[in-house]
Design a protein around this motif. Structure first.
Motif, short mmCIF file in Angstrom:
data_model
loop_
_atom_site.label_atom_id
_atom_site.label_comp_id
_atom_site.label_asym_id
_atom_site.label_seq_id
_atom_site.Cartn_x
_atom_site.Cartn_y
_atom_site.Cartn_z
N GLY A 1 4.41 14.70 16.62
CA GLY A 1 3.97 13.83 15.54
C GLY A 1 5.00 12.76 15.20
N ALA A 2 6.30 13.12 15.22
CA ALA A 2 7.35 12.14 14.93
C ALA A 2 7.40 11.04 15.98
CB ALA A 2 8.70 12.85 14.84
N TRP B 1 8.31 8.92 -0.66
CA TRP B 1 7.20 9.77 -0.24
C TRP B 1 7.42 10.35 1.15
CZ3 TRP B 1 4.60 11.89 -3.73
CH2 TRP B 1 4.22 11.21 -4.90
N SER B 2 8.14 9.63 2.02
CA SER B 2 8.41 10.18 3.35
C SER B 2 9.29 11.42 3.27
CB SER B 2 9.06 9.13 4.25
OG SER B 2 10.34 8.78 3.77
N ILE B 3 10.28 11.41 2.38
CA ILE B 3 11.18 12.56 2.27
C ILE B 3 10.52 13.69 1.48
CG2 ILE B 3 13.41 13.33 1.41
CD1 ILE B 3 14.48 10.55 1.92
N VAL B 4 9.80 13.33 0.39
CA VAL B 4 9.12 14.37 -0.39
C VAL B 4 8.08 15.09 0.48
CG1 VAL B 4 7.52 14.74 -2.30
CG2 VAL B 4 9.52 13.30 -2.62
N LEU C 1 2.56 0.35 6.89
CA LEU C 1 3.98 0.70 6.79
C LEU C 1 4.17 1.99 6.01
CD1 LEU C 1 5.61 -2.80 6.17
CD2 LEU C 1 5.74 -1.42 8.23
N TYR C 2 3.45 2.12 4.89
CA TYR C 2 3.51 3.35 4.12
C TYR C 2 3.15 4.55 4.99
CZ TYR C 2 4.28 2.20 -0.85
OH TYR C 2 4.83 1.86 -2.04
N THR C 3 2.01 4.46 5.69
CA THR C 3 1.50 5.60 6.44
C THR C 3 2.44 5.99 7.57
OG1 THR C 3 -0.75 4.85 5.95
CG2 THR C 3 -0.48 6.49 7.69
N SER C 4 2.89 5.02 8.36
CA SER C 4 3.74 5.35 9.51
C SER C 4 5.10 5.89 9.07
CB SER C 4 3.92 4.11 10.40
OG SER C 4 4.49 3.03 9.67
N CYS C 5 5.71 5.28 8.05
CA CYS C 5 7.01 5.76 7.58
C CYS C 5 6.92 7.14 6.95
CB CYS C 5 7.60 4.77 6.57
SG CYS C 5 8.18 3.23 7.29
N ILE C 6 5.87 7.36 6.16
CA ILE C 6 5.72 8.65 5.49
C ILE C 6 5.48 9.75 6.52
CG2 ILE C 6 4.22 9.98 3.96
CD1 ILE C 6 3.92 7.44 2.26
N LEU C 7 4.62 9.48 7.51
CA LEU C 7 4.38 10.49 8.54
C LEU C 7 5.66 10.79 9.33
CD1 LEU C 7 0.90 9.42 9.96
CD2 LEU C 7 1.44 11.45 8.61
#
Length: 445
Positions: free
Chosen positions: A323-324, A290-293, A349-355
């Motif tokens: 943002g990064a 999801w982070s790359i998509v 973890l999902y939110t921070s990595c995806i952002l």
């Protein structure tokens, strides 16, 4: 200043440009998929093929090593055009994917063949990562260039995201609860069969793309789509002299290479990094996917915005890198929850990595367009080849240290916010210019 409402002289564009873009994008997708095959299933690969932590890091490391002949591919694209370069690149990918499928019973020989296949696939990296701006300038009109660059460059990242999805869903995780040797052996054989099914499928896909490119992939259209596409470019030697003597280019080249190199190495071993914080192989795969998509979707949207309101590339990069920096700092502090007491959950973890993936991956086509505008009339392939080579140098150095310090990853996580912050400061100090846009919009009018 932003340029809106000024229409460049209409060049001749062809409907077949979308077919050329599709074939090149699929080639990049396949290269990213094959490169990232092993990271998302590293626990399963250890059991099935006897890979060590050093092997897993080296399998990812072959990507930046493949950039060693980067300057040869840049010269080939500049002198012979896209068709010859794409056919050579795709043939290397077919050979590499085929080597990984050779059914050898000796595990040591099999491991060497897999490493060789990954190296050959890494040799395809210079073309699929560098040629996007060259393709967009050659085939697309000025108001479509950034969008075409985004699609052609980001599909390679989408292929790496596909590996995060396909690997953990097709290949089961090892059963660590079993203590019976027969059950463990049966589990290992089943995992090995599933991994080989993935390898055969990837080989078939790469072969199909090579056949399509061999049947139809022209070097250039009969007539150029813009004034910039038809203009004379600098020679190979003069281009390097211009790039190495241009302080503004070196500034934004480092702003691109450092954070993207660190992030590429980090995402390639994401499962290895998240295992100590008790994140499963499947969850790590979904996080990477999801982070790359998200980065690909936002990157194409940002590129379309840059096509609509030109002259805003620096402003877009400042937003994305800010943002990064925040997202990477959040992730790093979350992993140090024993010190910071921030909640360490799957959701955070999902939110921070995806952002983080969204902000960094979506900056790639914006960087590419800014590079070309800054150093025009240096050929696009040479310009982007230099910066991606630098990016892979930084990724290679990071993964080199990872092969020795792979038991504790806090130092690796801290590299992320540090690189993003440094890039943000470099972009803040950068003075932008749009030489190619001036030629298309003002000179043509």
């Amino acid at each position: 200043v932003p340029v809106r409402g000024l229409a460049p002289l209409a060049g001749r564009v062809y409907g077949r440009r979308w077919l050329v873009l599709l074939l090149f994008s699929l080639l990049g997708f396949a290269q990213g998929l094959v490169w990232n095959s092993w990271g998302p299933i590293q626990n399963s690969a250890r059991l099935a093929f006897g890979f060590s932590g050093w092997d897993i890091a080296l399998l990812v490391f072959w990507g930046p090593i493949g950039f060693a002949p980067c300057f040869f591919f840049m010269w080939l694209m500049d002198k012979k055009g896209l068709r010859v370069t794409v056919l050579l690149t795709s043939s290397l990918m077919v050979l590499g994917a085929g080597l990984r499928c050779v059914p050898v019973s000796d595990l040591e020989i099999r491991k060497k063949l897999i490493h060789g296949g990954q190296l050959l696939n890494g040799l395809a990296g210079p073309t699929v990562m560098n040629a996007a701006p060259f393709l967009s300038t050659t085939w697309f009109s000025p108001d479509e260039r950034a969008t075409a660059t985004a699609i052609a460059s980001l599909l390679n990242y989408l292929g790496a995201a596909g590996a995060f999805l396909v690997g953990p869903l097709v290949v089961p995780s090892p059963n660590g609860t079993s203590r019976l040797p027969l059950l463990l052996q049966s589990n290992a054989e089943h995992i090995k069969d599933r991994i080989e099914a993935v390898l055969y499928a990837e080989f078939g896909m790469v072969s199909l793309i090579f056949s399509a490119a061999l049947a139809y992939f022209p070097s250039r259209p009969p007539f150029p789509p813009s004034v910039a596409a038809a203009s004379q470019r600098l020679s190979y030697r003069r281009s390097f002299c211009r790039l190495l003597s241009n302080f503004r280019f070196l500034m934004i080249a480092l702003a691109y290479a450092i954070p993207l190199g660190v992030f590429s190495g980090w995402s390639g071993v994401l499962d290895l990094i998240l295992t100590p914080v008790h994140v499963s192989q499947v969850d790590a795969g979904w996080i990477g996917f999801w982070s790359i998509v998200g980065g690909c979707v936002v990157g194409i949207a940002m590129a379309r915005f840059a096509d609509f309101i030109r002259g805003m590339l620096k402003f877009i990069l400042l937003l994305l890198l800010s943002g990064a920096t925040l997202a990477s700092t959040w992730f790093t502090l979350t992993c140090l929850n024993s010190v910071t007491h921030l909640p360490l959950t799957t959701a955070t973890l999902y939110t921070s990595c995806i952002l983080l993936g969204i902000f960094l991956n979506s900056s790639v086509p914006i960087f590419f367009e800014l590079f070309v505008e800054t150093v025009y009339p240096v050929p696009e392939g040479i310009t982007c080849g230099v910066v991606t080579f630098l990016s892979n140098v930084f990724m290679g150095v990071l993964l080199f240290f990872l092969t020795f310090y792979h038991t504790e990853f806090s130092w690796f996580n801290w590299c992320l916010p540090g690189s993003c912050l440094l890039s943000l400061l470099l972009i803040l100090c950068f003075r932008e210019s749009y030489d190619r846009l001036y030629l298309d919009v003002v000179v043509s009018v």
